[in-house]
Design a protein around this motif. Structure first.
Motif, short mmCIF file in Angstrom:
data_model
loop_
_atom_site.label_atom_id
_atom_site.label_comp_id
_atom_site.label_asym_id
_atom_site.label_seq_id
_atom_site.Cartn_x
_atom_site.Cartn_y
_atom_site.Cartn_z
N PHE A 35 54.77 52.27 86.37
CA PHE A 35 55.99 53.02 86.10
C PHE A 35 55.73 54.50 85.84
N LEU A 36 54.57 54.84 85.30
CA LEU A 36 54.26 56.24 85.11
C LEU A 36 54.11 56.95 86.45
N ALA A 37 53.63 56.21 87.46
CA ALA A 37 53.55 56.77 88.82
C ALA A 37 54.94 57.11 89.34
N ASP A 38 55.94 56.26 89.02
CA ASP A 38 57.31 56.54 89.44
C ASP A 38 57.79 57.86 88.87
N VAL A 39 57.46 58.10 87.61
CA VAL A 39 57.89 59.33 86.95
C VAL A 39 57.22 60.54 87.59
N GLN A 40 55.91 60.46 87.82
CA GLN A 40 55.17 61.62 88.30
C GLN A 40 55.41 61.93 89.77
N THR A 41 55.70 60.90 90.57
CA THR A 41 55.92 61.11 91.99
C THR A 41 57.09 62.05 92.25
N GLY A 42 58.14 61.94 91.43
CA GLY A 42 59.34 62.74 91.64
C GLY A 42 59.14 64.22 91.46
N VAL A 43 58.11 64.61 90.73
CA VAL A 43 57.85 66.04 90.53
C VAL A 43 56.59 66.47 91.27
N GLY A 44 56.21 65.70 92.30
CA GLY A 44 55.04 66.02 93.09
C GLY A 44 55.41 66.56 94.45
N PRO A 45 55.04 65.84 95.53
CA PRO A 45 55.27 66.38 96.88
C PRO A 45 56.73 66.57 97.23
N LEU A 100 58.20 65.65 80.04
CA LEU A 100 58.22 65.68 81.50
C LEU A 100 59.63 65.39 82.03
N VAL A 101 60.30 64.43 81.43
CA VAL A 101 61.66 64.10 81.85
C VAL A 101 62.60 65.29 81.63
N LEU A 102 62.44 65.98 80.52
CA LEU A 102 63.25 67.17 80.27
C LEU A 102 63.03 68.23 81.35
N GLY A 103 61.80 68.39 81.78
CA GLY A 103 61.49 69.33 82.85
C GLY A 103 62.13 68.93 84.16
N ALA A 104 62.09 67.64 84.48
CA ALA A 104 62.70 67.15 85.72
C ALA A 104 64.21 67.38 85.72
N LEU A 105 64.84 67.16 84.59
CA LEU A 105 66.29 67.38 84.49
C LEU A 105 66.63 68.87 84.63
N LEU A 106 65.77 69.72 84.12
CA LEU A 106 65.99 71.16 84.24
C LEU A 106 65.96 71.59 85.70
N PHE A 183 66.93 62.64 88.72
CA PHE A 183 67.59 61.72 87.79
C PHE A 183 66.90 60.36 87.81
N PHE A 184 66.40 59.97 88.97
CA PHE A 184 65.64 58.74 89.09
C PHE A 184 64.38 58.79 88.22
N VAL A 185 63.74 59.97 88.19
CA VAL A 185 62.57 60.17 87.33
C VAL A 185 62.92 59.86 85.87
N SER A 186 64.06 60.34 85.43
CA SER A 186 64.48 60.12 84.05
C SER A 186 64.69 58.63 83.76
N PHE A 187 65.28 57.93 84.73
CA PHE A 187 65.53 56.51 84.55
C PHE A 187 64.22 55.73 84.42
#
Length: 423
Positions: A35-45, A100-106, A183-187
């Motif tokens: 699940f951590l991979a799910d979070v990090q993938t969204g802010v990668g490529p 990290l989630v806060l950054g993705a939402l920003l 938003f998926f990253v946050s979920f």
């Protein structure tokens, strides 16, 4: 406490925990990596394509990615030292996850230049915690004699999470919007926290988690300067920096090249590239972990370094999306082996030092420098000379890294710790 730098450490007793870790803790580690991979993938490529969709050019996108890389560079070594020092490793991961989630939402809500830069700083600085913390928990849970297999399993579940995330984000980007990815990253942060809670803190040997040998009652870490006298460690550092310099910019550049004029379909292409890479790693990472304990580290690293320049050259020979997706198999082989084996090499070379995570963080700092410079320099080359020249430049760097590894890097595996049992 005794510590001898290099690959010829004195004989040590078999390292491990007195108690076998429970199925609950091992399941928690599996799910945490997934699940951590799910979070990090969204802010990668996917970030490069997202920004390109808002009219950002290659140089501007490169700057944004570089800012995140610089934040990670500054945080990596302190993060490793913090992981060595603190017992509350699960809480450290959870706190970093929230930031990290806060950054993705920003990024999702305010895709302007300065808001994206701020988010990249948040994401880069806090995500530096994840890798050393998970490696520390894994080593402290299963011990050195099972770390080969555990690291391979970590990488397999991480890549399986990347596959799921890439498919989900590709579909979200195509059918809803690129913004929905963040938003998926946050979920995905919710199941990640649940996975953390499954890991039993009483089953983590905290001395072993920072590289202290079993039976060393003192457990004091060596002076940091002692690590700098380790010639194999310095050689590996140089190789790792060059590998990531050559590798980091390839997929983002490929995504930017194919995003021009293709709208939302470019997100599906990026998803297919990421899925191909991560599927290869998912299928083979556990096997690589086992083979690292029997073949040794260097043969596998030579394979990883060898496919990198080949991949860069192949990118210049076709623009067919199907062919480019197939080429990503090489990315899976190279990045997958490096992800598994590099941590094992560092564990080998720092065994008994009590500085495993600090060293891992320091090497990640240097690797981050290579990756960040890769994004900016390759982006500038592409802007002025075109994509083919950019890919060939990266191929030259990759070839140099392979040569240094082949001629100067010794085998690091201590045969006493060859893995025979899976973890």
């Amino acid at each position: 406490m005794s510590y001898s730098p290099g690959v010829n450490n004195p004989k040590v007793s078999k390292a491990g925990n007195e108690k076998t870790p429970s199925a609950r803790t091992l399941l928690g580690l599996d799910l945490l990596n997934f699940f951590l991979a799910d979070v990090q993938t969204g802010v990668g490529p996917f970030l490069a394509i997202y920004l390109a969709g808002y009219g950002w050019n290659e140089e501007r996108v490169g700057i944004a990615l570089t800012i995140g890389g610089i934040a990670g560079i500054l945080a990596q070594t302190p993060a490793g030292g913090l992981v060595d020092k603190l017992r509350f490793k699960r809480a450290l991961i959870a706190t970093s996850l929230v930031v990290l989630v806060l950054g993705a939402l920003l990024i999702a809500l305010m895709p302007a230049f300065w808001s994206v830069m701020s988010a990249q700083i948040l994401i880069g600085s806090t995500s530096s915690i994840f890798n050393p913390a998970i490696c520390a928990i894994s080593l402290g849970t299963v011990g050195y004699h099972l770390f080969d297999c555990r690291q391979g399993r970590n990488q397999a579940f991480n890549s399986a999470g990347n596959v799921m995330a890439a498919v989900s984000m590709g579909l979200l980007g195509y059918y809803i919007s690129n913004r929905s990815i963040f938003f998926f990253v946050s979920f995905c942060a919710i199941p990640t926290i649940i996975a953390l809670l499954l890991i039993r803190p009483d089953e983590i040997n905290y001395k072993l988690a920072r590289g202290v040998k079993e039976g060393d009652e003192d457990g004091k870490p060596v002076v940091v300067m002692e690590l700098l006298k380790d010639r194999p460690l310095v050689i590996f550092l140089i190789c790792a920096v060059m590998f990531h310099f050559a590798n980091a910019a390839m997929l983002p550049l490929l995504g930017e090249m194919l995003a021009k004029g293709k709208g939302r379909s470019s997100m599906m292409f990026m998803s297919a590239c990421v899925v191909t890479t991560q599927l290869v790693i998912t299928l083979l990472a556990s096997w690589w972990g086992r083979k690292a304990g029997t073949w040794g580290r260097k043969p596998l690293l030579l394979i990883a370094f060898g496919v990198l320049p080949v991949r860069a050259v192949l990118y210049t020979l076709t623009t067919n999306p199907t062919a480019l997706i197939v080429i990503q198999i090489l990315d899976g082989i190279g990045a997958g082996i490096f992800g598994v084996v590099s941590v094992l090499v560092i564990a080998d070379l720092t065994q008994g030092s009590g500085r495993f995570n600090l060293t891992l963080g320091a090497i990640n700092t240097a690797v981050g420098i290579g990756a960040a410079l890769s994004q900016t320099i390759a982006g500038c080359i592409v802007l002025h000379f075109g994509y083919n020249v950019g890919f060939l430049f990266l191929a030259v760097i990759a070839s140099g890294a392979f040569s240094i590894l082949y001629f100067f890097m010794p085998e690091s595996r201590n045969k006493q710790y060859a893995s025979s049992v899976s973890a």
